[in-house]
Design a protein around this motif. Structure first.
Motif, PDB file in Angstrom:
ATOM      1  N   ILE A 142       0.820  -1.218   0.000  1.00  0.00           N
ATOM      2  CA  ILE A 142       0.000   0.000   0.000  1.00  0.00           C
ATOM      3  C   ILE A 142       0.852   1.265   0.000  1.00  0.00           C
ATOM      4  O   ILE A 142       0.313   2.351  -0.115  1.00  0.00           O
ATOM      5  N   ALA A 143       2.131   1.131   0.118  1.00  0.00           N
ATOM      6  CA  ALA A 143       2.980   2.337   0.039  1.00  0.00           C
ATOM      7  C   ALA A 143       4.416   1.978  -0.295  1.00  0.00           C
ATOM      8  O   ALA A 143       5.009   1.088   0.311  1.00  0.00           O
ATOM      9  N   ILE A 144       4.903   2.698  -1.275  1.00  0.00           N
ATOM     10  CA  ILE A 144       6.344   2.697  -1.540  1.00  0.00           C
ATOM     11  C   ILE A 144       6.798   4.101  -1.141  1.00  0.00           C
ATOM     12  O   ILE A 144       6.347   5.091  -1.736  1.00  0.00           O
ATOM     13  N   LYS A 145       7.578   4.175  -0.100  1.00  0.00           N
ATOM     14  CA  LYS A 145       7.906   5.489   0.490  1.00  0.00           C
ATOM     15  C   LYS A 145       8.488   6.435  -0.575  1.00  0.00           C
ATOM     16  O   LYS A 145       9.344   6.026  -1.365  1.00  0.00           O
ATOM     17  N   ASP A 146       7.964   7.658  -0.585  1.00  0.00           N
ATOM     18  CA  ASP A 146       8.420   8.695  -1.529  1.00  0.00           C
ATOM     19  C   ASP A 146       8.370   8.191  -2.973  1.00  0.00           C
ATOM     20  O   ASP A 146       9.289   8.424  -3.772  1.00  0.00           O
ATOM     21  N   HIS A 147       7.251   7.553  -3.274  1.00  0.00           N
ATOM     22  CA  HIS A 147       7.066   6.933  -4.583  1.00  0.00           C
ATOM     23  C   HIS A 147       7.212   7.955  -5.728  1.00  0.00           C
ATOM     24  O   HIS A 147       7.973   7.763  -6.675  1.00  0.00           O
ATOM     25  N   GLU A 148       6.480   9.063  -5.590  1.00  0.00           N
ATOM     26  CA  GLU A 148       6.450  10.030  -6.693  1.00  0.00           C
ATOM     27  C   GLU A 148       7.830  10.598  -7.001  1.00  0.00           C
ATOM     28  O   GLU A 148       8.180  10.860  -8.144  1.00  0.00           O
ATOM     29  N   ALA A 149       8.602  10.821  -5.954  1.00  0.00           N
ATOM     30  CA  ALA A 149       9.928  11.419  -6.149  1.00  0.00           C
ATOM     31  C   ALA A 149      10.961  10.399  -6.628  1.00  0.00           C
ATOM     32  O   ALA A 149      12.128  10.731  -6.838  1.00  0.00           O
ATOM     33  N   GLY A 150      10.530   9.166  -6.802  1.00  0.00           N
ATOM     34  CA  GLY A 150      11.487   8.084  -7.019  1.00  0.00           C
ATOM     35  C   GLY A 150      11.986   7.905  -8.432  1.00  0.00           C
ATOM     36  O   GLY A 150      12.872   7.085  -8.666  1.00  0.00           O
ATOM     37  N   ALA A 151      11.419   8.655  -9.391  1.00  0.00           N
ATOM     38  CA  ALA A 151      11.847   8.561 -10.798  1.00  0.00           C
ATOM     39  C   ALA A 151      11.882   7.113 -11.282  1.00  0.00           C
ATOM     40  O   ALA A 151      12.821   6.679 -11.938  1.00  0.00           O
ATOM     41  N   TYR A 152      10.868   6.366 -10.880  1.00  0.00           N
ATOM     42  CA  TYR A 152      10.782   4.974 -11.335  1.00  0.00           C
ATOM     43  C   TYR A 152      10.342   4.928 -12.785  1.00  0.00           C
ATOM     44  O   TYR A 152       9.564   5.771 -13.240  1.00  0.00           O
ATOM     45  N   LEU A 153      10.806   3.971 -13.513  1.00  0.00           N
ATOM     46  CA  LEU A 153      10.410   3.785 -14.908  1.00  0.00           C
ATOM     47  C   LEU A 153       9.212   2.835 -14.981  1.00  0.00           C
ATOM     48  O   LEU A 153       8.914   2.124 -14.026  1.00  0.00           O
ATOM     49  N   PRO A 154       8.523   2.787 -16.101  1.00  0.00           N
ATOM     50  CA  PRO A 154       7.313   1.954 -16.222  1.00  0.00           C
ATOM     51  C   PRO A 154       7.561   0.478 -15.920  1.00  0.00           C
ATOM     52  O   PRO A 154       6.674  -0.202 -15.404  1.00  0.00           O
ATOM     53  N   ALA A 155       8.753  -0.007 -16.201  1.00  0.00           N
ATOM     54  CA  ALA A 155       9.013  -1.430 -15.941  1.00  0.00           C
ATOM     55  C   ALA A 155       8.865  -1.734 -14.458  1.00  0.00           C
ATOM     56  O   ALA A 155       8.305  -2.777 -14.079  1.00  0.00           O
ATOM     57  N   PHE A 156       9.345  -0.824 -13.618  1.00  0.00           N
ATOM     58  CA  PHE A 156       9.195  -1.015 -12.164  1.00  0.00           C
ATOM     59  C   PHE A 156       7.725  -0.915 -11.763  1.00  0.00           C
ATOM     60  O   PHE A 156       7.215  -1.725 -10.991  1.00  0.00           O
ATOM     61  N   GLU A 157       7.023   0.095 -12.320  1.00  0.00           N
ATOM     62  CA  GLU A 157       5.615   0.293 -11.950  1.00  0.00           C
ATOM     63  C   GLU A 157       4.782  -0.925 -12.325  1.00  0.00           C
ATOM     64  O   GLU A 157       3.776  -1.210 -11.698  1.00  0.00           O
ATOM     65  N   ALA A 158       5.193  -1.618 -13.359  1.00  0.00           N
ATOM     66  CA  ALA A 158       4.415  -2.766 -13.839  1.00  0.00           C
ATOM     67  C   ALA A 158       4.633  -4.005 -12.968  1.00  0.00           C
ATOM     68  O   ALA A 158       3.895  -4.976 -13.065  1.00  0.00           O
ATOM     69  N   GLU A 159       5.646  -3.953 -12.119  1.00  0.00           N
ATOM     70  CA  GLU A 159       5.920  -5.136 -11.293  1.00  0.00           C
ATOM     71  C   GLU A 159       4.918  -5.279 -10.153  1.00  0.00           C
ATOM     72  O   GLU A 159       4.352  -4.292  -9.690  1.00  0.00           O
ATOM     73  N   ASP A 160       4.751  -6.502  -9.710  1.00  0.00           N
ATOM     74  CA  ASP A 160       3.932  -6.780  -8.536  1.00  0.00           C
ATOM     75  C   ASP A 160       4.778  -6.473  -7.302  1.00  0.00           C
ATOM     76  O   ASP A 160       5.865  -7.024  -7.145  1.00  0.00           O
TER      77      ASP A 160
END
Ligand code: FES
Ligand SMILES: [Fe+2]
Length: 447
Positions: free
Chosen positions: A120-138
């Motif tokens: 339910i939370a990835i700390k400081d998610h928005e600031a994390g500059a994650y790419l779509p491949a990470f977002e697509a992971e479970d």
């Protein structure tokens, strides 16, 4: 991996009247590693009982072999089990043994999970500059591949191909029922538990749980203290059994498929059992046969690492291998939910007297396990002779008693209390060898 022939380790030749174990079974670190993979990671393992997590968001933590497990009841009241390992970098998500929490927040980088395992939370998610491949992971906690409950006992497996739990337990279910149906409202662990480690292989406990032969030697001092108490000295609350009265009793053993076994004996001094005052209620609810069997002495071993003993008072234990020569034990006092306070106290006094690590019997067991491990370092002692006693009474399949109970063990044995067979060790090591052989051959043990 050095592929070994299991007959070099478990010398199982019923046609020749031989059953022996090689000392390597207890001492070889390579075998220990393989046991983790081929036994603990491929069987059903006991995780807890339902009444440990009665409310939404209740949880307990435990282990299957080396794998930490988080057992929860989610917000919908459903029991779930997960690897207790954060998806981020693997830290334990929950480091306490038991409690109630809607969310589990990983202490390392603060990722948070609901009691349902959902991230339910990835700390400081928005600031994390994650790419779509990470977002697509479970990012959710990893569910155990299998989870099932039998009469309030929750089991899980790290392997998806284990047979259904009821098939795995087989007719050991009859004996599990005798433990889990003692109370009209179910069973619970008395709050608290006992945990300790010993410096020896986990299979010393596997054997000892159904080893009646050691009682009159290892537990001499316990029996003597009890004798003095019966004479009026010291602590009188634990309703001291008179062990000499057991000598005349008859009993037997059963070995079951998948490594389970049980020993049973008729028991004198029924009035010293905390169940005795409520046996009328049990008889009415479950019938004569089950009520009678609940008052017999029964020690059960559920392969690989859970045992229920009722020779003194009802206890459930699990053991966890930490190294080839180091094992962690947990034991619990199992009791009917809603039991009257005086009987609960009676039960607890008997439990702590025998089973506590500071009690009068368990320390003696622990020391002999450690002594065995020291002696087993002797290369000059390849084969152990502690698996033969009682083989002369063995018969394949069900004896008359088993037929009357409607159960189908793989083998049955009979004898007096002093007979104390070592045949209950056969089923576990047959299964141990079967699973190890399948694993070394790269096969599933279950197909
Ligand atoms: S390991 Fe859990 S948040 Fe980093
Ligand atoms: Fe013992």
């Amino acid at each position: 991996m050095r592929v070994r022939d299991m007959s070099d380790l478990v010398d199982d030749r019923p046609q020749d009247g031989v059953f022996r174990l090689h000392r390597d079974v207890f001492t070889d670190p390579e075998l220990f590693e393989l046991e983790q993979q081929f036994i603990f990671e491929r069987c059903w393992s006991f995780l807890g009982i339902e009444s440990q997590i009665p409310e939404k968001h209740d949880f307990v933590t435990t282990d299957i072999g080396r794998t930490p497990v988080l057992l929860t009841r989610d917000g919908d009241g459903k029991v779930a089990a997960f690897l207790n390992a954060c998806r981020h970098k693997g830290a334990l998500v929950c480091a306490v043994e038991q409690g109630n929490a809607k969310t589990h927040v990983c202490p390392y980088h603060g990722w948070a999970y609901a009691s349902s395992g959902r991230n339910i939370a990835i700390k400081d998610h928005e600031a994390g500059a994650y790419l779509p491949a990470f977002e697509a992971e479970d990012h959710d906690l990893v569910s155990l591949p299998r989870l099932a409950t039998y009469k309030g006992l929750i089991f899980g497996s790290l392997a998806s191909d284990v047979p259904p739990l009821e098939d795995f337990l087989g007719d050991m279910r009859f004996f599990l029922d005798l433990a889990m149906e003692q109370g009209p409202h179910g069973m619970e662990f008395v709050p608290g538990r006992t945990t300790y480690t010993y410096r020896a292989n986990w299979k010393l406990q596997l054997d000892n749980g159904v080893d009646g032969y050691h009682l009159t030697s290892t537990h001499q001092s316990f029996m003597q203290v009890q004798g003095r108490r019966r004479g009026g000295e010291g602590n009188l609350d634990a309703r001291q059994f008179d062990w000499a009265k057991r000598k005349a009793q008859q009993g037997g053993m059963y070995g079951f498929p998948h490594g389970h076994s049980v020993i049973w004996f008729d028991q004198p001094e029924l009035e010293k059992r905390p169940l005795y005052p409520s046996i009328g209620e049990v008889r009415e609810r479950l019938g004569e046969l089950r009520a009678d069997w609940m008052l017999k002495l029964r020690n059960l071993s559920i392969f690989p690492a859970m045992q229920i003993a009722e020779g003194i008072t009802l206890m459930l234990r699990t053991f966890r291998p930490l190294a080839v020569d180091r094992t962690e034990m947990r034991s619990y006092c199992l009791a009917p939910i809603g039991e009257a306070p005086d009987r609960r106290a009676w039960r607890l006094r008997q439990y702590e007297d025998f089973f506590n690590p500071g009690g009068l019997a368990t320390p003696d067991d622990t020391i002999v396990y450690e002594d065995c491990q020291r002696g087993l370092a002797s290369h000059g002692l390849p084969w152990l002779q502690g698996y033969s006693r009682g083989m002369g009474t063995l018969r394949q399949g069900a004896d008359e008693t088993a037929q009357r109970l409607g159960i189908s063990p793989a083998e049955s044995g009979r004898g007096s209390y002093e007979g104390q067979a070592e045949t209950p060790f056969h089923a576990p090591y047959r299964e141990w060898a079967r699973l190890m052989q399948a694993g070394m051959a790269g096969r599933s043990a279950w197909s």
